[in-house]
Design a protein around this motif. Structure first.
Motif, PDB file in Angstrom:
ATOM      1  N   LYS A   1       1.363   2.083 -11.519  1.00  0.00           N
ATOM      2  CA  LYS A   1       2.214   2.480 -11.985  1.00  0.00           C
ATOM      3  C   LYS A   1       2.138   3.190 -13.648  1.00  0.00           C
ATOM      4  O   LYS A   1       1.570   2.241 -14.313  1.00  0.00           O
ATOM      5  CB  LYS A   1       3.680   2.026 -11.837  1.00  0.00           C
ATOM      6  CG  LYS A   1       4.068   1.811 -10.404  1.00  0.00           C
ATOM      7  CD  LYS A   1       5.383   1.304 -10.257  1.00  0.00           C
ATOM      8  CE  LYS A   1       5.706   1.223  -8.878  1.00  0.00           C
ATOM      9  NZ  LYS A   1       4.980   0.164  -8.086  1.00  0.00           N
TER      10      LYS A   1
ATOM     11  N   GLN B   1       6.592   6.098 -15.091  1.00  0.00           N
ATOM     12  CA  GLN B   1       7.092   5.603 -13.602  1.00  0.00           C
ATOM     13  C   GLN B   1       8.070   4.442 -13.943  1.00  0.00           C
ATOM     14  O   GLN B   1       9.112   4.065 -13.217  1.00  0.00           O
ATOM     15  CB  GLN B   1       6.171   5.560 -12.658  1.00  0.00           C
ATOM     16  CG  GLN B   1       5.595   6.817 -12.287  1.00  0.00           C
ATOM     17  CD  GLN B   1       4.075   6.599 -11.498  1.00  0.00           C
ATOM     18  OE1 GLN B   1       3.401   5.587 -11.608  1.00  0.00           O
ATOM     19  NE2 GLN B   1       3.876   7.354 -10.502  1.00  0.00           N
TER      20      GLN B   1
ATOM     21  N   PRO C   1       9.627   8.255  -1.123  1.00  0.00           N
ATOM     22  CA  PRO C   1       8.497   8.555  -0.555  1.00  0.00           C
ATOM     23  C   PRO C   1       7.052   7.778  -0.990  1.00  0.00           C
ATOM     24  O   PRO C   1       7.139   7.191  -1.808  1.00  0.00           O
ATOM     25  CB  PRO C   1       8.516   9.982  -1.000  1.00  0.00           C
ATOM     26  CG  PRO C   1       9.562  10.442  -1.343  1.00  0.00           C
ATOM     27  CD  PRO C   1      10.199   9.188  -1.769  1.00  0.00           C
ATOM     28  N   SER C   2       6.176   7.692   0.207  1.00  0.00           N
ATOM     29  CA  SER C   2       5.012   7.056  -0.130  1.00  0.00           C
ATOM     30  C   SER C   2       5.130   5.503   0.341  1.00  0.00           C
ATOM     31  O   SER C   2       4.277   4.727   0.523  1.00  0.00           O
ATOM     32  CB  SER C   2       4.220   7.228  -1.403  1.00  0.00           C
ATOM     33  OG  SER C   2       4.837   6.336  -2.293  1.00  0.00           O
ATOM     34  N   TYR C   3       6.326   4.989   0.331  1.00  0.00           N
ATOM     35  CA  TYR C   3       6.489   3.527   0.579  1.00  0.00           C
ATOM     36  C   TYR C   3       6.675   3.356   2.377  1.00  0.00           C
ATOM     37  O   TYR C   3       6.873   2.107   2.556  1.00  0.00           O
ATOM     38  CB  TYR C   3       7.850   3.103   0.100  1.00  0.00           C
ATOM     39  CG  TYR C   3       7.455   2.473  -1.370  1.00  0.00           C
ATOM     40  CD1 TYR C   3       7.555   1.315  -1.798  1.00  0.00           C
ATOM     41  CD2 TYR C   3       7.636   3.601  -2.451  1.00  0.00           C
ATOM     42  CE1 TYR C   3       7.180   0.759  -3.042  1.00  0.00           C
ATOM     43  CE2 TYR C   3       7.390   3.153  -3.842  1.00  0.00           C
ATOM     44  CZ  TYR C   3       7.039   1.901  -4.125  1.00  0.00           C
ATOM     45  OH  TYR C   3       6.940   1.330  -5.358  1.00  0.00           O
TER      46      TYR C   3
ATOM     47  N   GLU D   1       0.878  -1.135   0.230  1.00  0.00           N
ATOM     48  CA  GLU D   1       0.041   0.175   0.109  1.00  0.00           C
ATOM     49  C   GLU D   1       0.872   1.177  -0.079  1.00  0.00           C
ATOM     50  O   GLU D   1       1.691   1.374   0.720  1.00  0.00           O
ATOM     51  CB  GLU D   1      -0.940  -0.038   1.222  1.00  0.00           C
ATOM     52  CG  GLU D   1      -1.972  -1.297   1.526  1.00  0.00           C
ATOM     53  CD  GLU D   1      -2.971  -0.987   0.440  1.00  0.00           C
ATOM     54  OE1 GLU D   1      -3.241  -0.103  -0.330  1.00  0.00           O
ATOM     55  OE2 GLU D   1      -3.559  -2.235   0.301  1.00  0.00           O
ATOM     56  N   LEU D   2       0.658   2.205  -0.680  1.00  0.00           N
ATOM     57  CA  LEU D   2       1.332   3.458  -1.061  1.00  0.00           C
ATOM     58  C   LEU D   2       0.714   4.766  -0.474  1.00  0.00           C
ATOM     59  O   LEU D   2      -0.564   4.739  -0.772  1.00  0.00           O
ATOM     60  CB  LEU D   2       1.981   3.692  -2.478  1.00  0.00           C
ATOM     61  CG  LEU D   2       2.620   2.558  -3.277  1.00  0.00           C
ATOM     62  CD1 LEU D   2       2.999   3.066  -4.570  1.00  0.00           C
ATOM     63  CD2 LEU D   2       3.791   2.295  -2.414  1.00  0.00           C
ATOM     64  N   ALA D   3       1.198   5.498   0.625  1.00  0.00           N
ATOM     65  CA  ALA D   3       0.575   6.360   0.995  1.00  0.00           C
ATOM     66  C   ALA D   3       1.658   7.236   1.864  1.00  0.00           C
ATOM     67  O   ALA D   3       2.691   6.608   2.328  1.00  0.00           O
ATOM     68  CB  ALA D   3      -0.553   6.226   1.918  1.00  0.00           C
ATOM     69  N   THR D   4       1.747   8.457   2.135  1.00  0.00           N
ATOM     70  CA  THR D   4       2.642   9.235   2.818  1.00  0.00           C
ATOM     71  C   THR D   4       2.081   8.814   4.198  1.00  0.00           C
ATOM     72  O   THR D   4       0.847   8.483   4.692  1.00  0.00           O
ATOM     73  CB  THR D   4       2.468  10.853   2.450  1.00  0.00           C
ATOM     74  OG1 THR D   4       1.100  11.325   2.939  1.00  0.00           O
ATOM     75  CG2 THR D   4       2.722  11.281   1.219  1.00  0.00           C
TER      76      THR D   4
ATOM     77  N   TYR E   1       4.673   0.385   3.942  1.00  0.00           N
ATOM     78  CA  TYR E   1       5.322  -1.147   3.320  1.00  0.00           C
ATOM     79  C   TYR E   1       6.744  -1.201   4.073  1.00  0.00           C
ATOM     80  O   TYR E   1       6.903  -2.497   4.443  1.00  0.00           O
ATOM     81  CB  TYR E   1       5.223  -0.950   1.822  1.00  0.00           C
ATOM     82  CG  TYR E   1       5.810  -1.936   1.013  1.00  0.00           C
ATOM     83  CD1 TYR E   1       5.141  -3.394   1.266  1.00  0.00           C
ATOM     84  CD2 TYR E   1       7.111  -2.226   0.324  1.00  0.00           C
ATOM     85  CE1 TYR E   1       5.704  -4.602   0.230  1.00  0.00           C
ATOM     86  CE2 TYR E   1       7.380  -3.266  -0.088  1.00  0.00           C
ATOM     87  CZ  TYR E   1       6.784  -4.442  -0.164  1.00  0.00           C
ATOM     88  OH  TYR E   1       7.096  -5.636  -0.880  1.00  0.00           O
TER      89      TYR E   1
ATOM     90  N   ASP F   1      -0.787  10.861   5.459  1.00  0.00           N
ATOM     91  CA  ASP F   1      -2.047  10.671   4.598  1.00  0.00           C
ATOM     92  C   ASP F   1      -2.629   9.141   4.906  1.00  0.00           C
ATOM     93  O   ASP F   1      -3.769   8.765   4.547  1.00  0.00           O
ATOM     94  CB  ASP F   1      -2.158  11.007   3.176  1.00  0.00           C
ATOM     95  CG  ASP F   1      -2.056  12.513   2.976  1.00  0.00           C
ATOM     96  OD1 ASP F   1      -2.356  13.172   3.792  1.00  0.00           O
ATOM     97  OD2 ASP F   1      -1.348  12.807   1.843  1.00  0.00           O
ATOM     98  N   LEU F   2      -2.046   8.245   5.486  1.00  0.00           N
ATOM     99  CA  LEU F   2      -2.105   6.934   5.530  1.00  0.00           C
ATOM    100  C   LEU F   2      -3.205   6.631   6.471  1.00  0.00           C
ATOM    101  O   LEU F   2      -3.408   6.862   7.553  1.00  0.00           O
ATOM    102  CB  LEU F   2      -0.749   6.091   6.126  1.00  0.00           C
ATOM    103  CG  LEU F   2      -1.129   4.772   6.258  1.00  0.00           C
ATOM    104  CD1 LEU F   2      -1.329   4.113   4.898  1.00  0.00           C
ATOM    105  CD2 LEU F   2       0.092   4.143   7.114  1.00  0.00           C
TER     106      LEU F   2
END
Length: 225
Positions: free
Chosen positions: A175, A179, A128-130, A75-78, A133, A81-82
């Motif tokens: 993606k 990317q 970023p965003s990982y 799951e990708l999110a900052t 995970y 914001d998660l």
């Protein structure tokens, strides 16, 4: 990966959570080539299911020599914001699931055996965003390194493979082509890894030739910084 291990002479139990079609295809590919394989459905975070999985493997093949836990969620999110419910679901599979499988492996593997888990090279690249995970995979690496020491005297190896960008459905999902192209250029070898690349690493680490490698995290990533 299962077909490569079968080609090395192992009888294989292919565990799956939801994708029974893919699991049955893997079993068919192995048996058509003269190997032994069976499919089993079980959530890796469900302790009773994993006990049943290992019981089935022992009943069918006489014992357990290699355990590879490649189950995972991405799951990708900052961090800001998660959704914490998403975090809980991610960690249920990636951390609890890793622990449940490692626990059964520690109890069941025979002398000369191998346990292998999966992390990610993003632990080092810090994209970023990982965050959610990577947090889960940091736990996987820690469990692996401790377990290797706890199994002293058992002649069982415990390692983790941490792939870089690899062209799997999980990696490619969501993606853009741009990317993917940028990520393909990140390794020094200037391409995405393939499932076959990773399967070869797994085959080595779980073979007699790789048995002197123990308590390690191998970053199979084509030379990413």
């Amino acid at each position: 990966m299962s077909t490569r291990l079968a080609a090395e002479g192992l009888s294989v139990v292919v565990n799956y959570a939801t994708d029974g079609v893919a699991a049955k295809e893997a079993v068919t590919a192995i048996t058509s080539a003269g190997g032994n394989a069976m499919a089993f459905q079980g959530d890796v975070a469900d302790a009773q299911k994993m006990v049943a999985l290992f019981d089935s493997a022992e009943a069918e093949y006489g014992g357990v020599d290699v355990v590879v836990n490649a189950a995972g969620r991405l799951e990708l999110a900052t961090v800001a914001d998660l959704d914490l419910d998403v975090l809980d679901a991610l960690h249920r599979t990636n951390i609890r699931g890793a622990f449940v499988v490692a626990q059964q492996a520690a109890r069941r593997l025979r002398a000369g055996g191998s346990y292998l888990s999966f992390s990610t090279s993003v632990l080092g690249t810090q994209v970023p965003s990982y965050g959610p995970y990577v947090a889960s995979k940091g736990a996987v690496e820690a469990i692996t390194l401790i377990l290797a020491r706890e199994l002293r005297g058992r002649d069982v190896t415990v390692n983790t493979v941490a792939p870089g960008p690899t062209a799997t459905d999980l990696f490619l999902e969501g993606k853009t082509p741009e990317q993917i192209e940028a990520l393909a250029k990140a390794p020094a070898l200037e391409r995405l890894g393939t499932p076959e690349d990773i399967a070869r690493v797994v085959a080595f680490l779980t073979s007699p030739e790789g048995h002197w490698v123990n308590g390690q995290v191998l970053r199979a990533n084509g030379g990413m910084v």
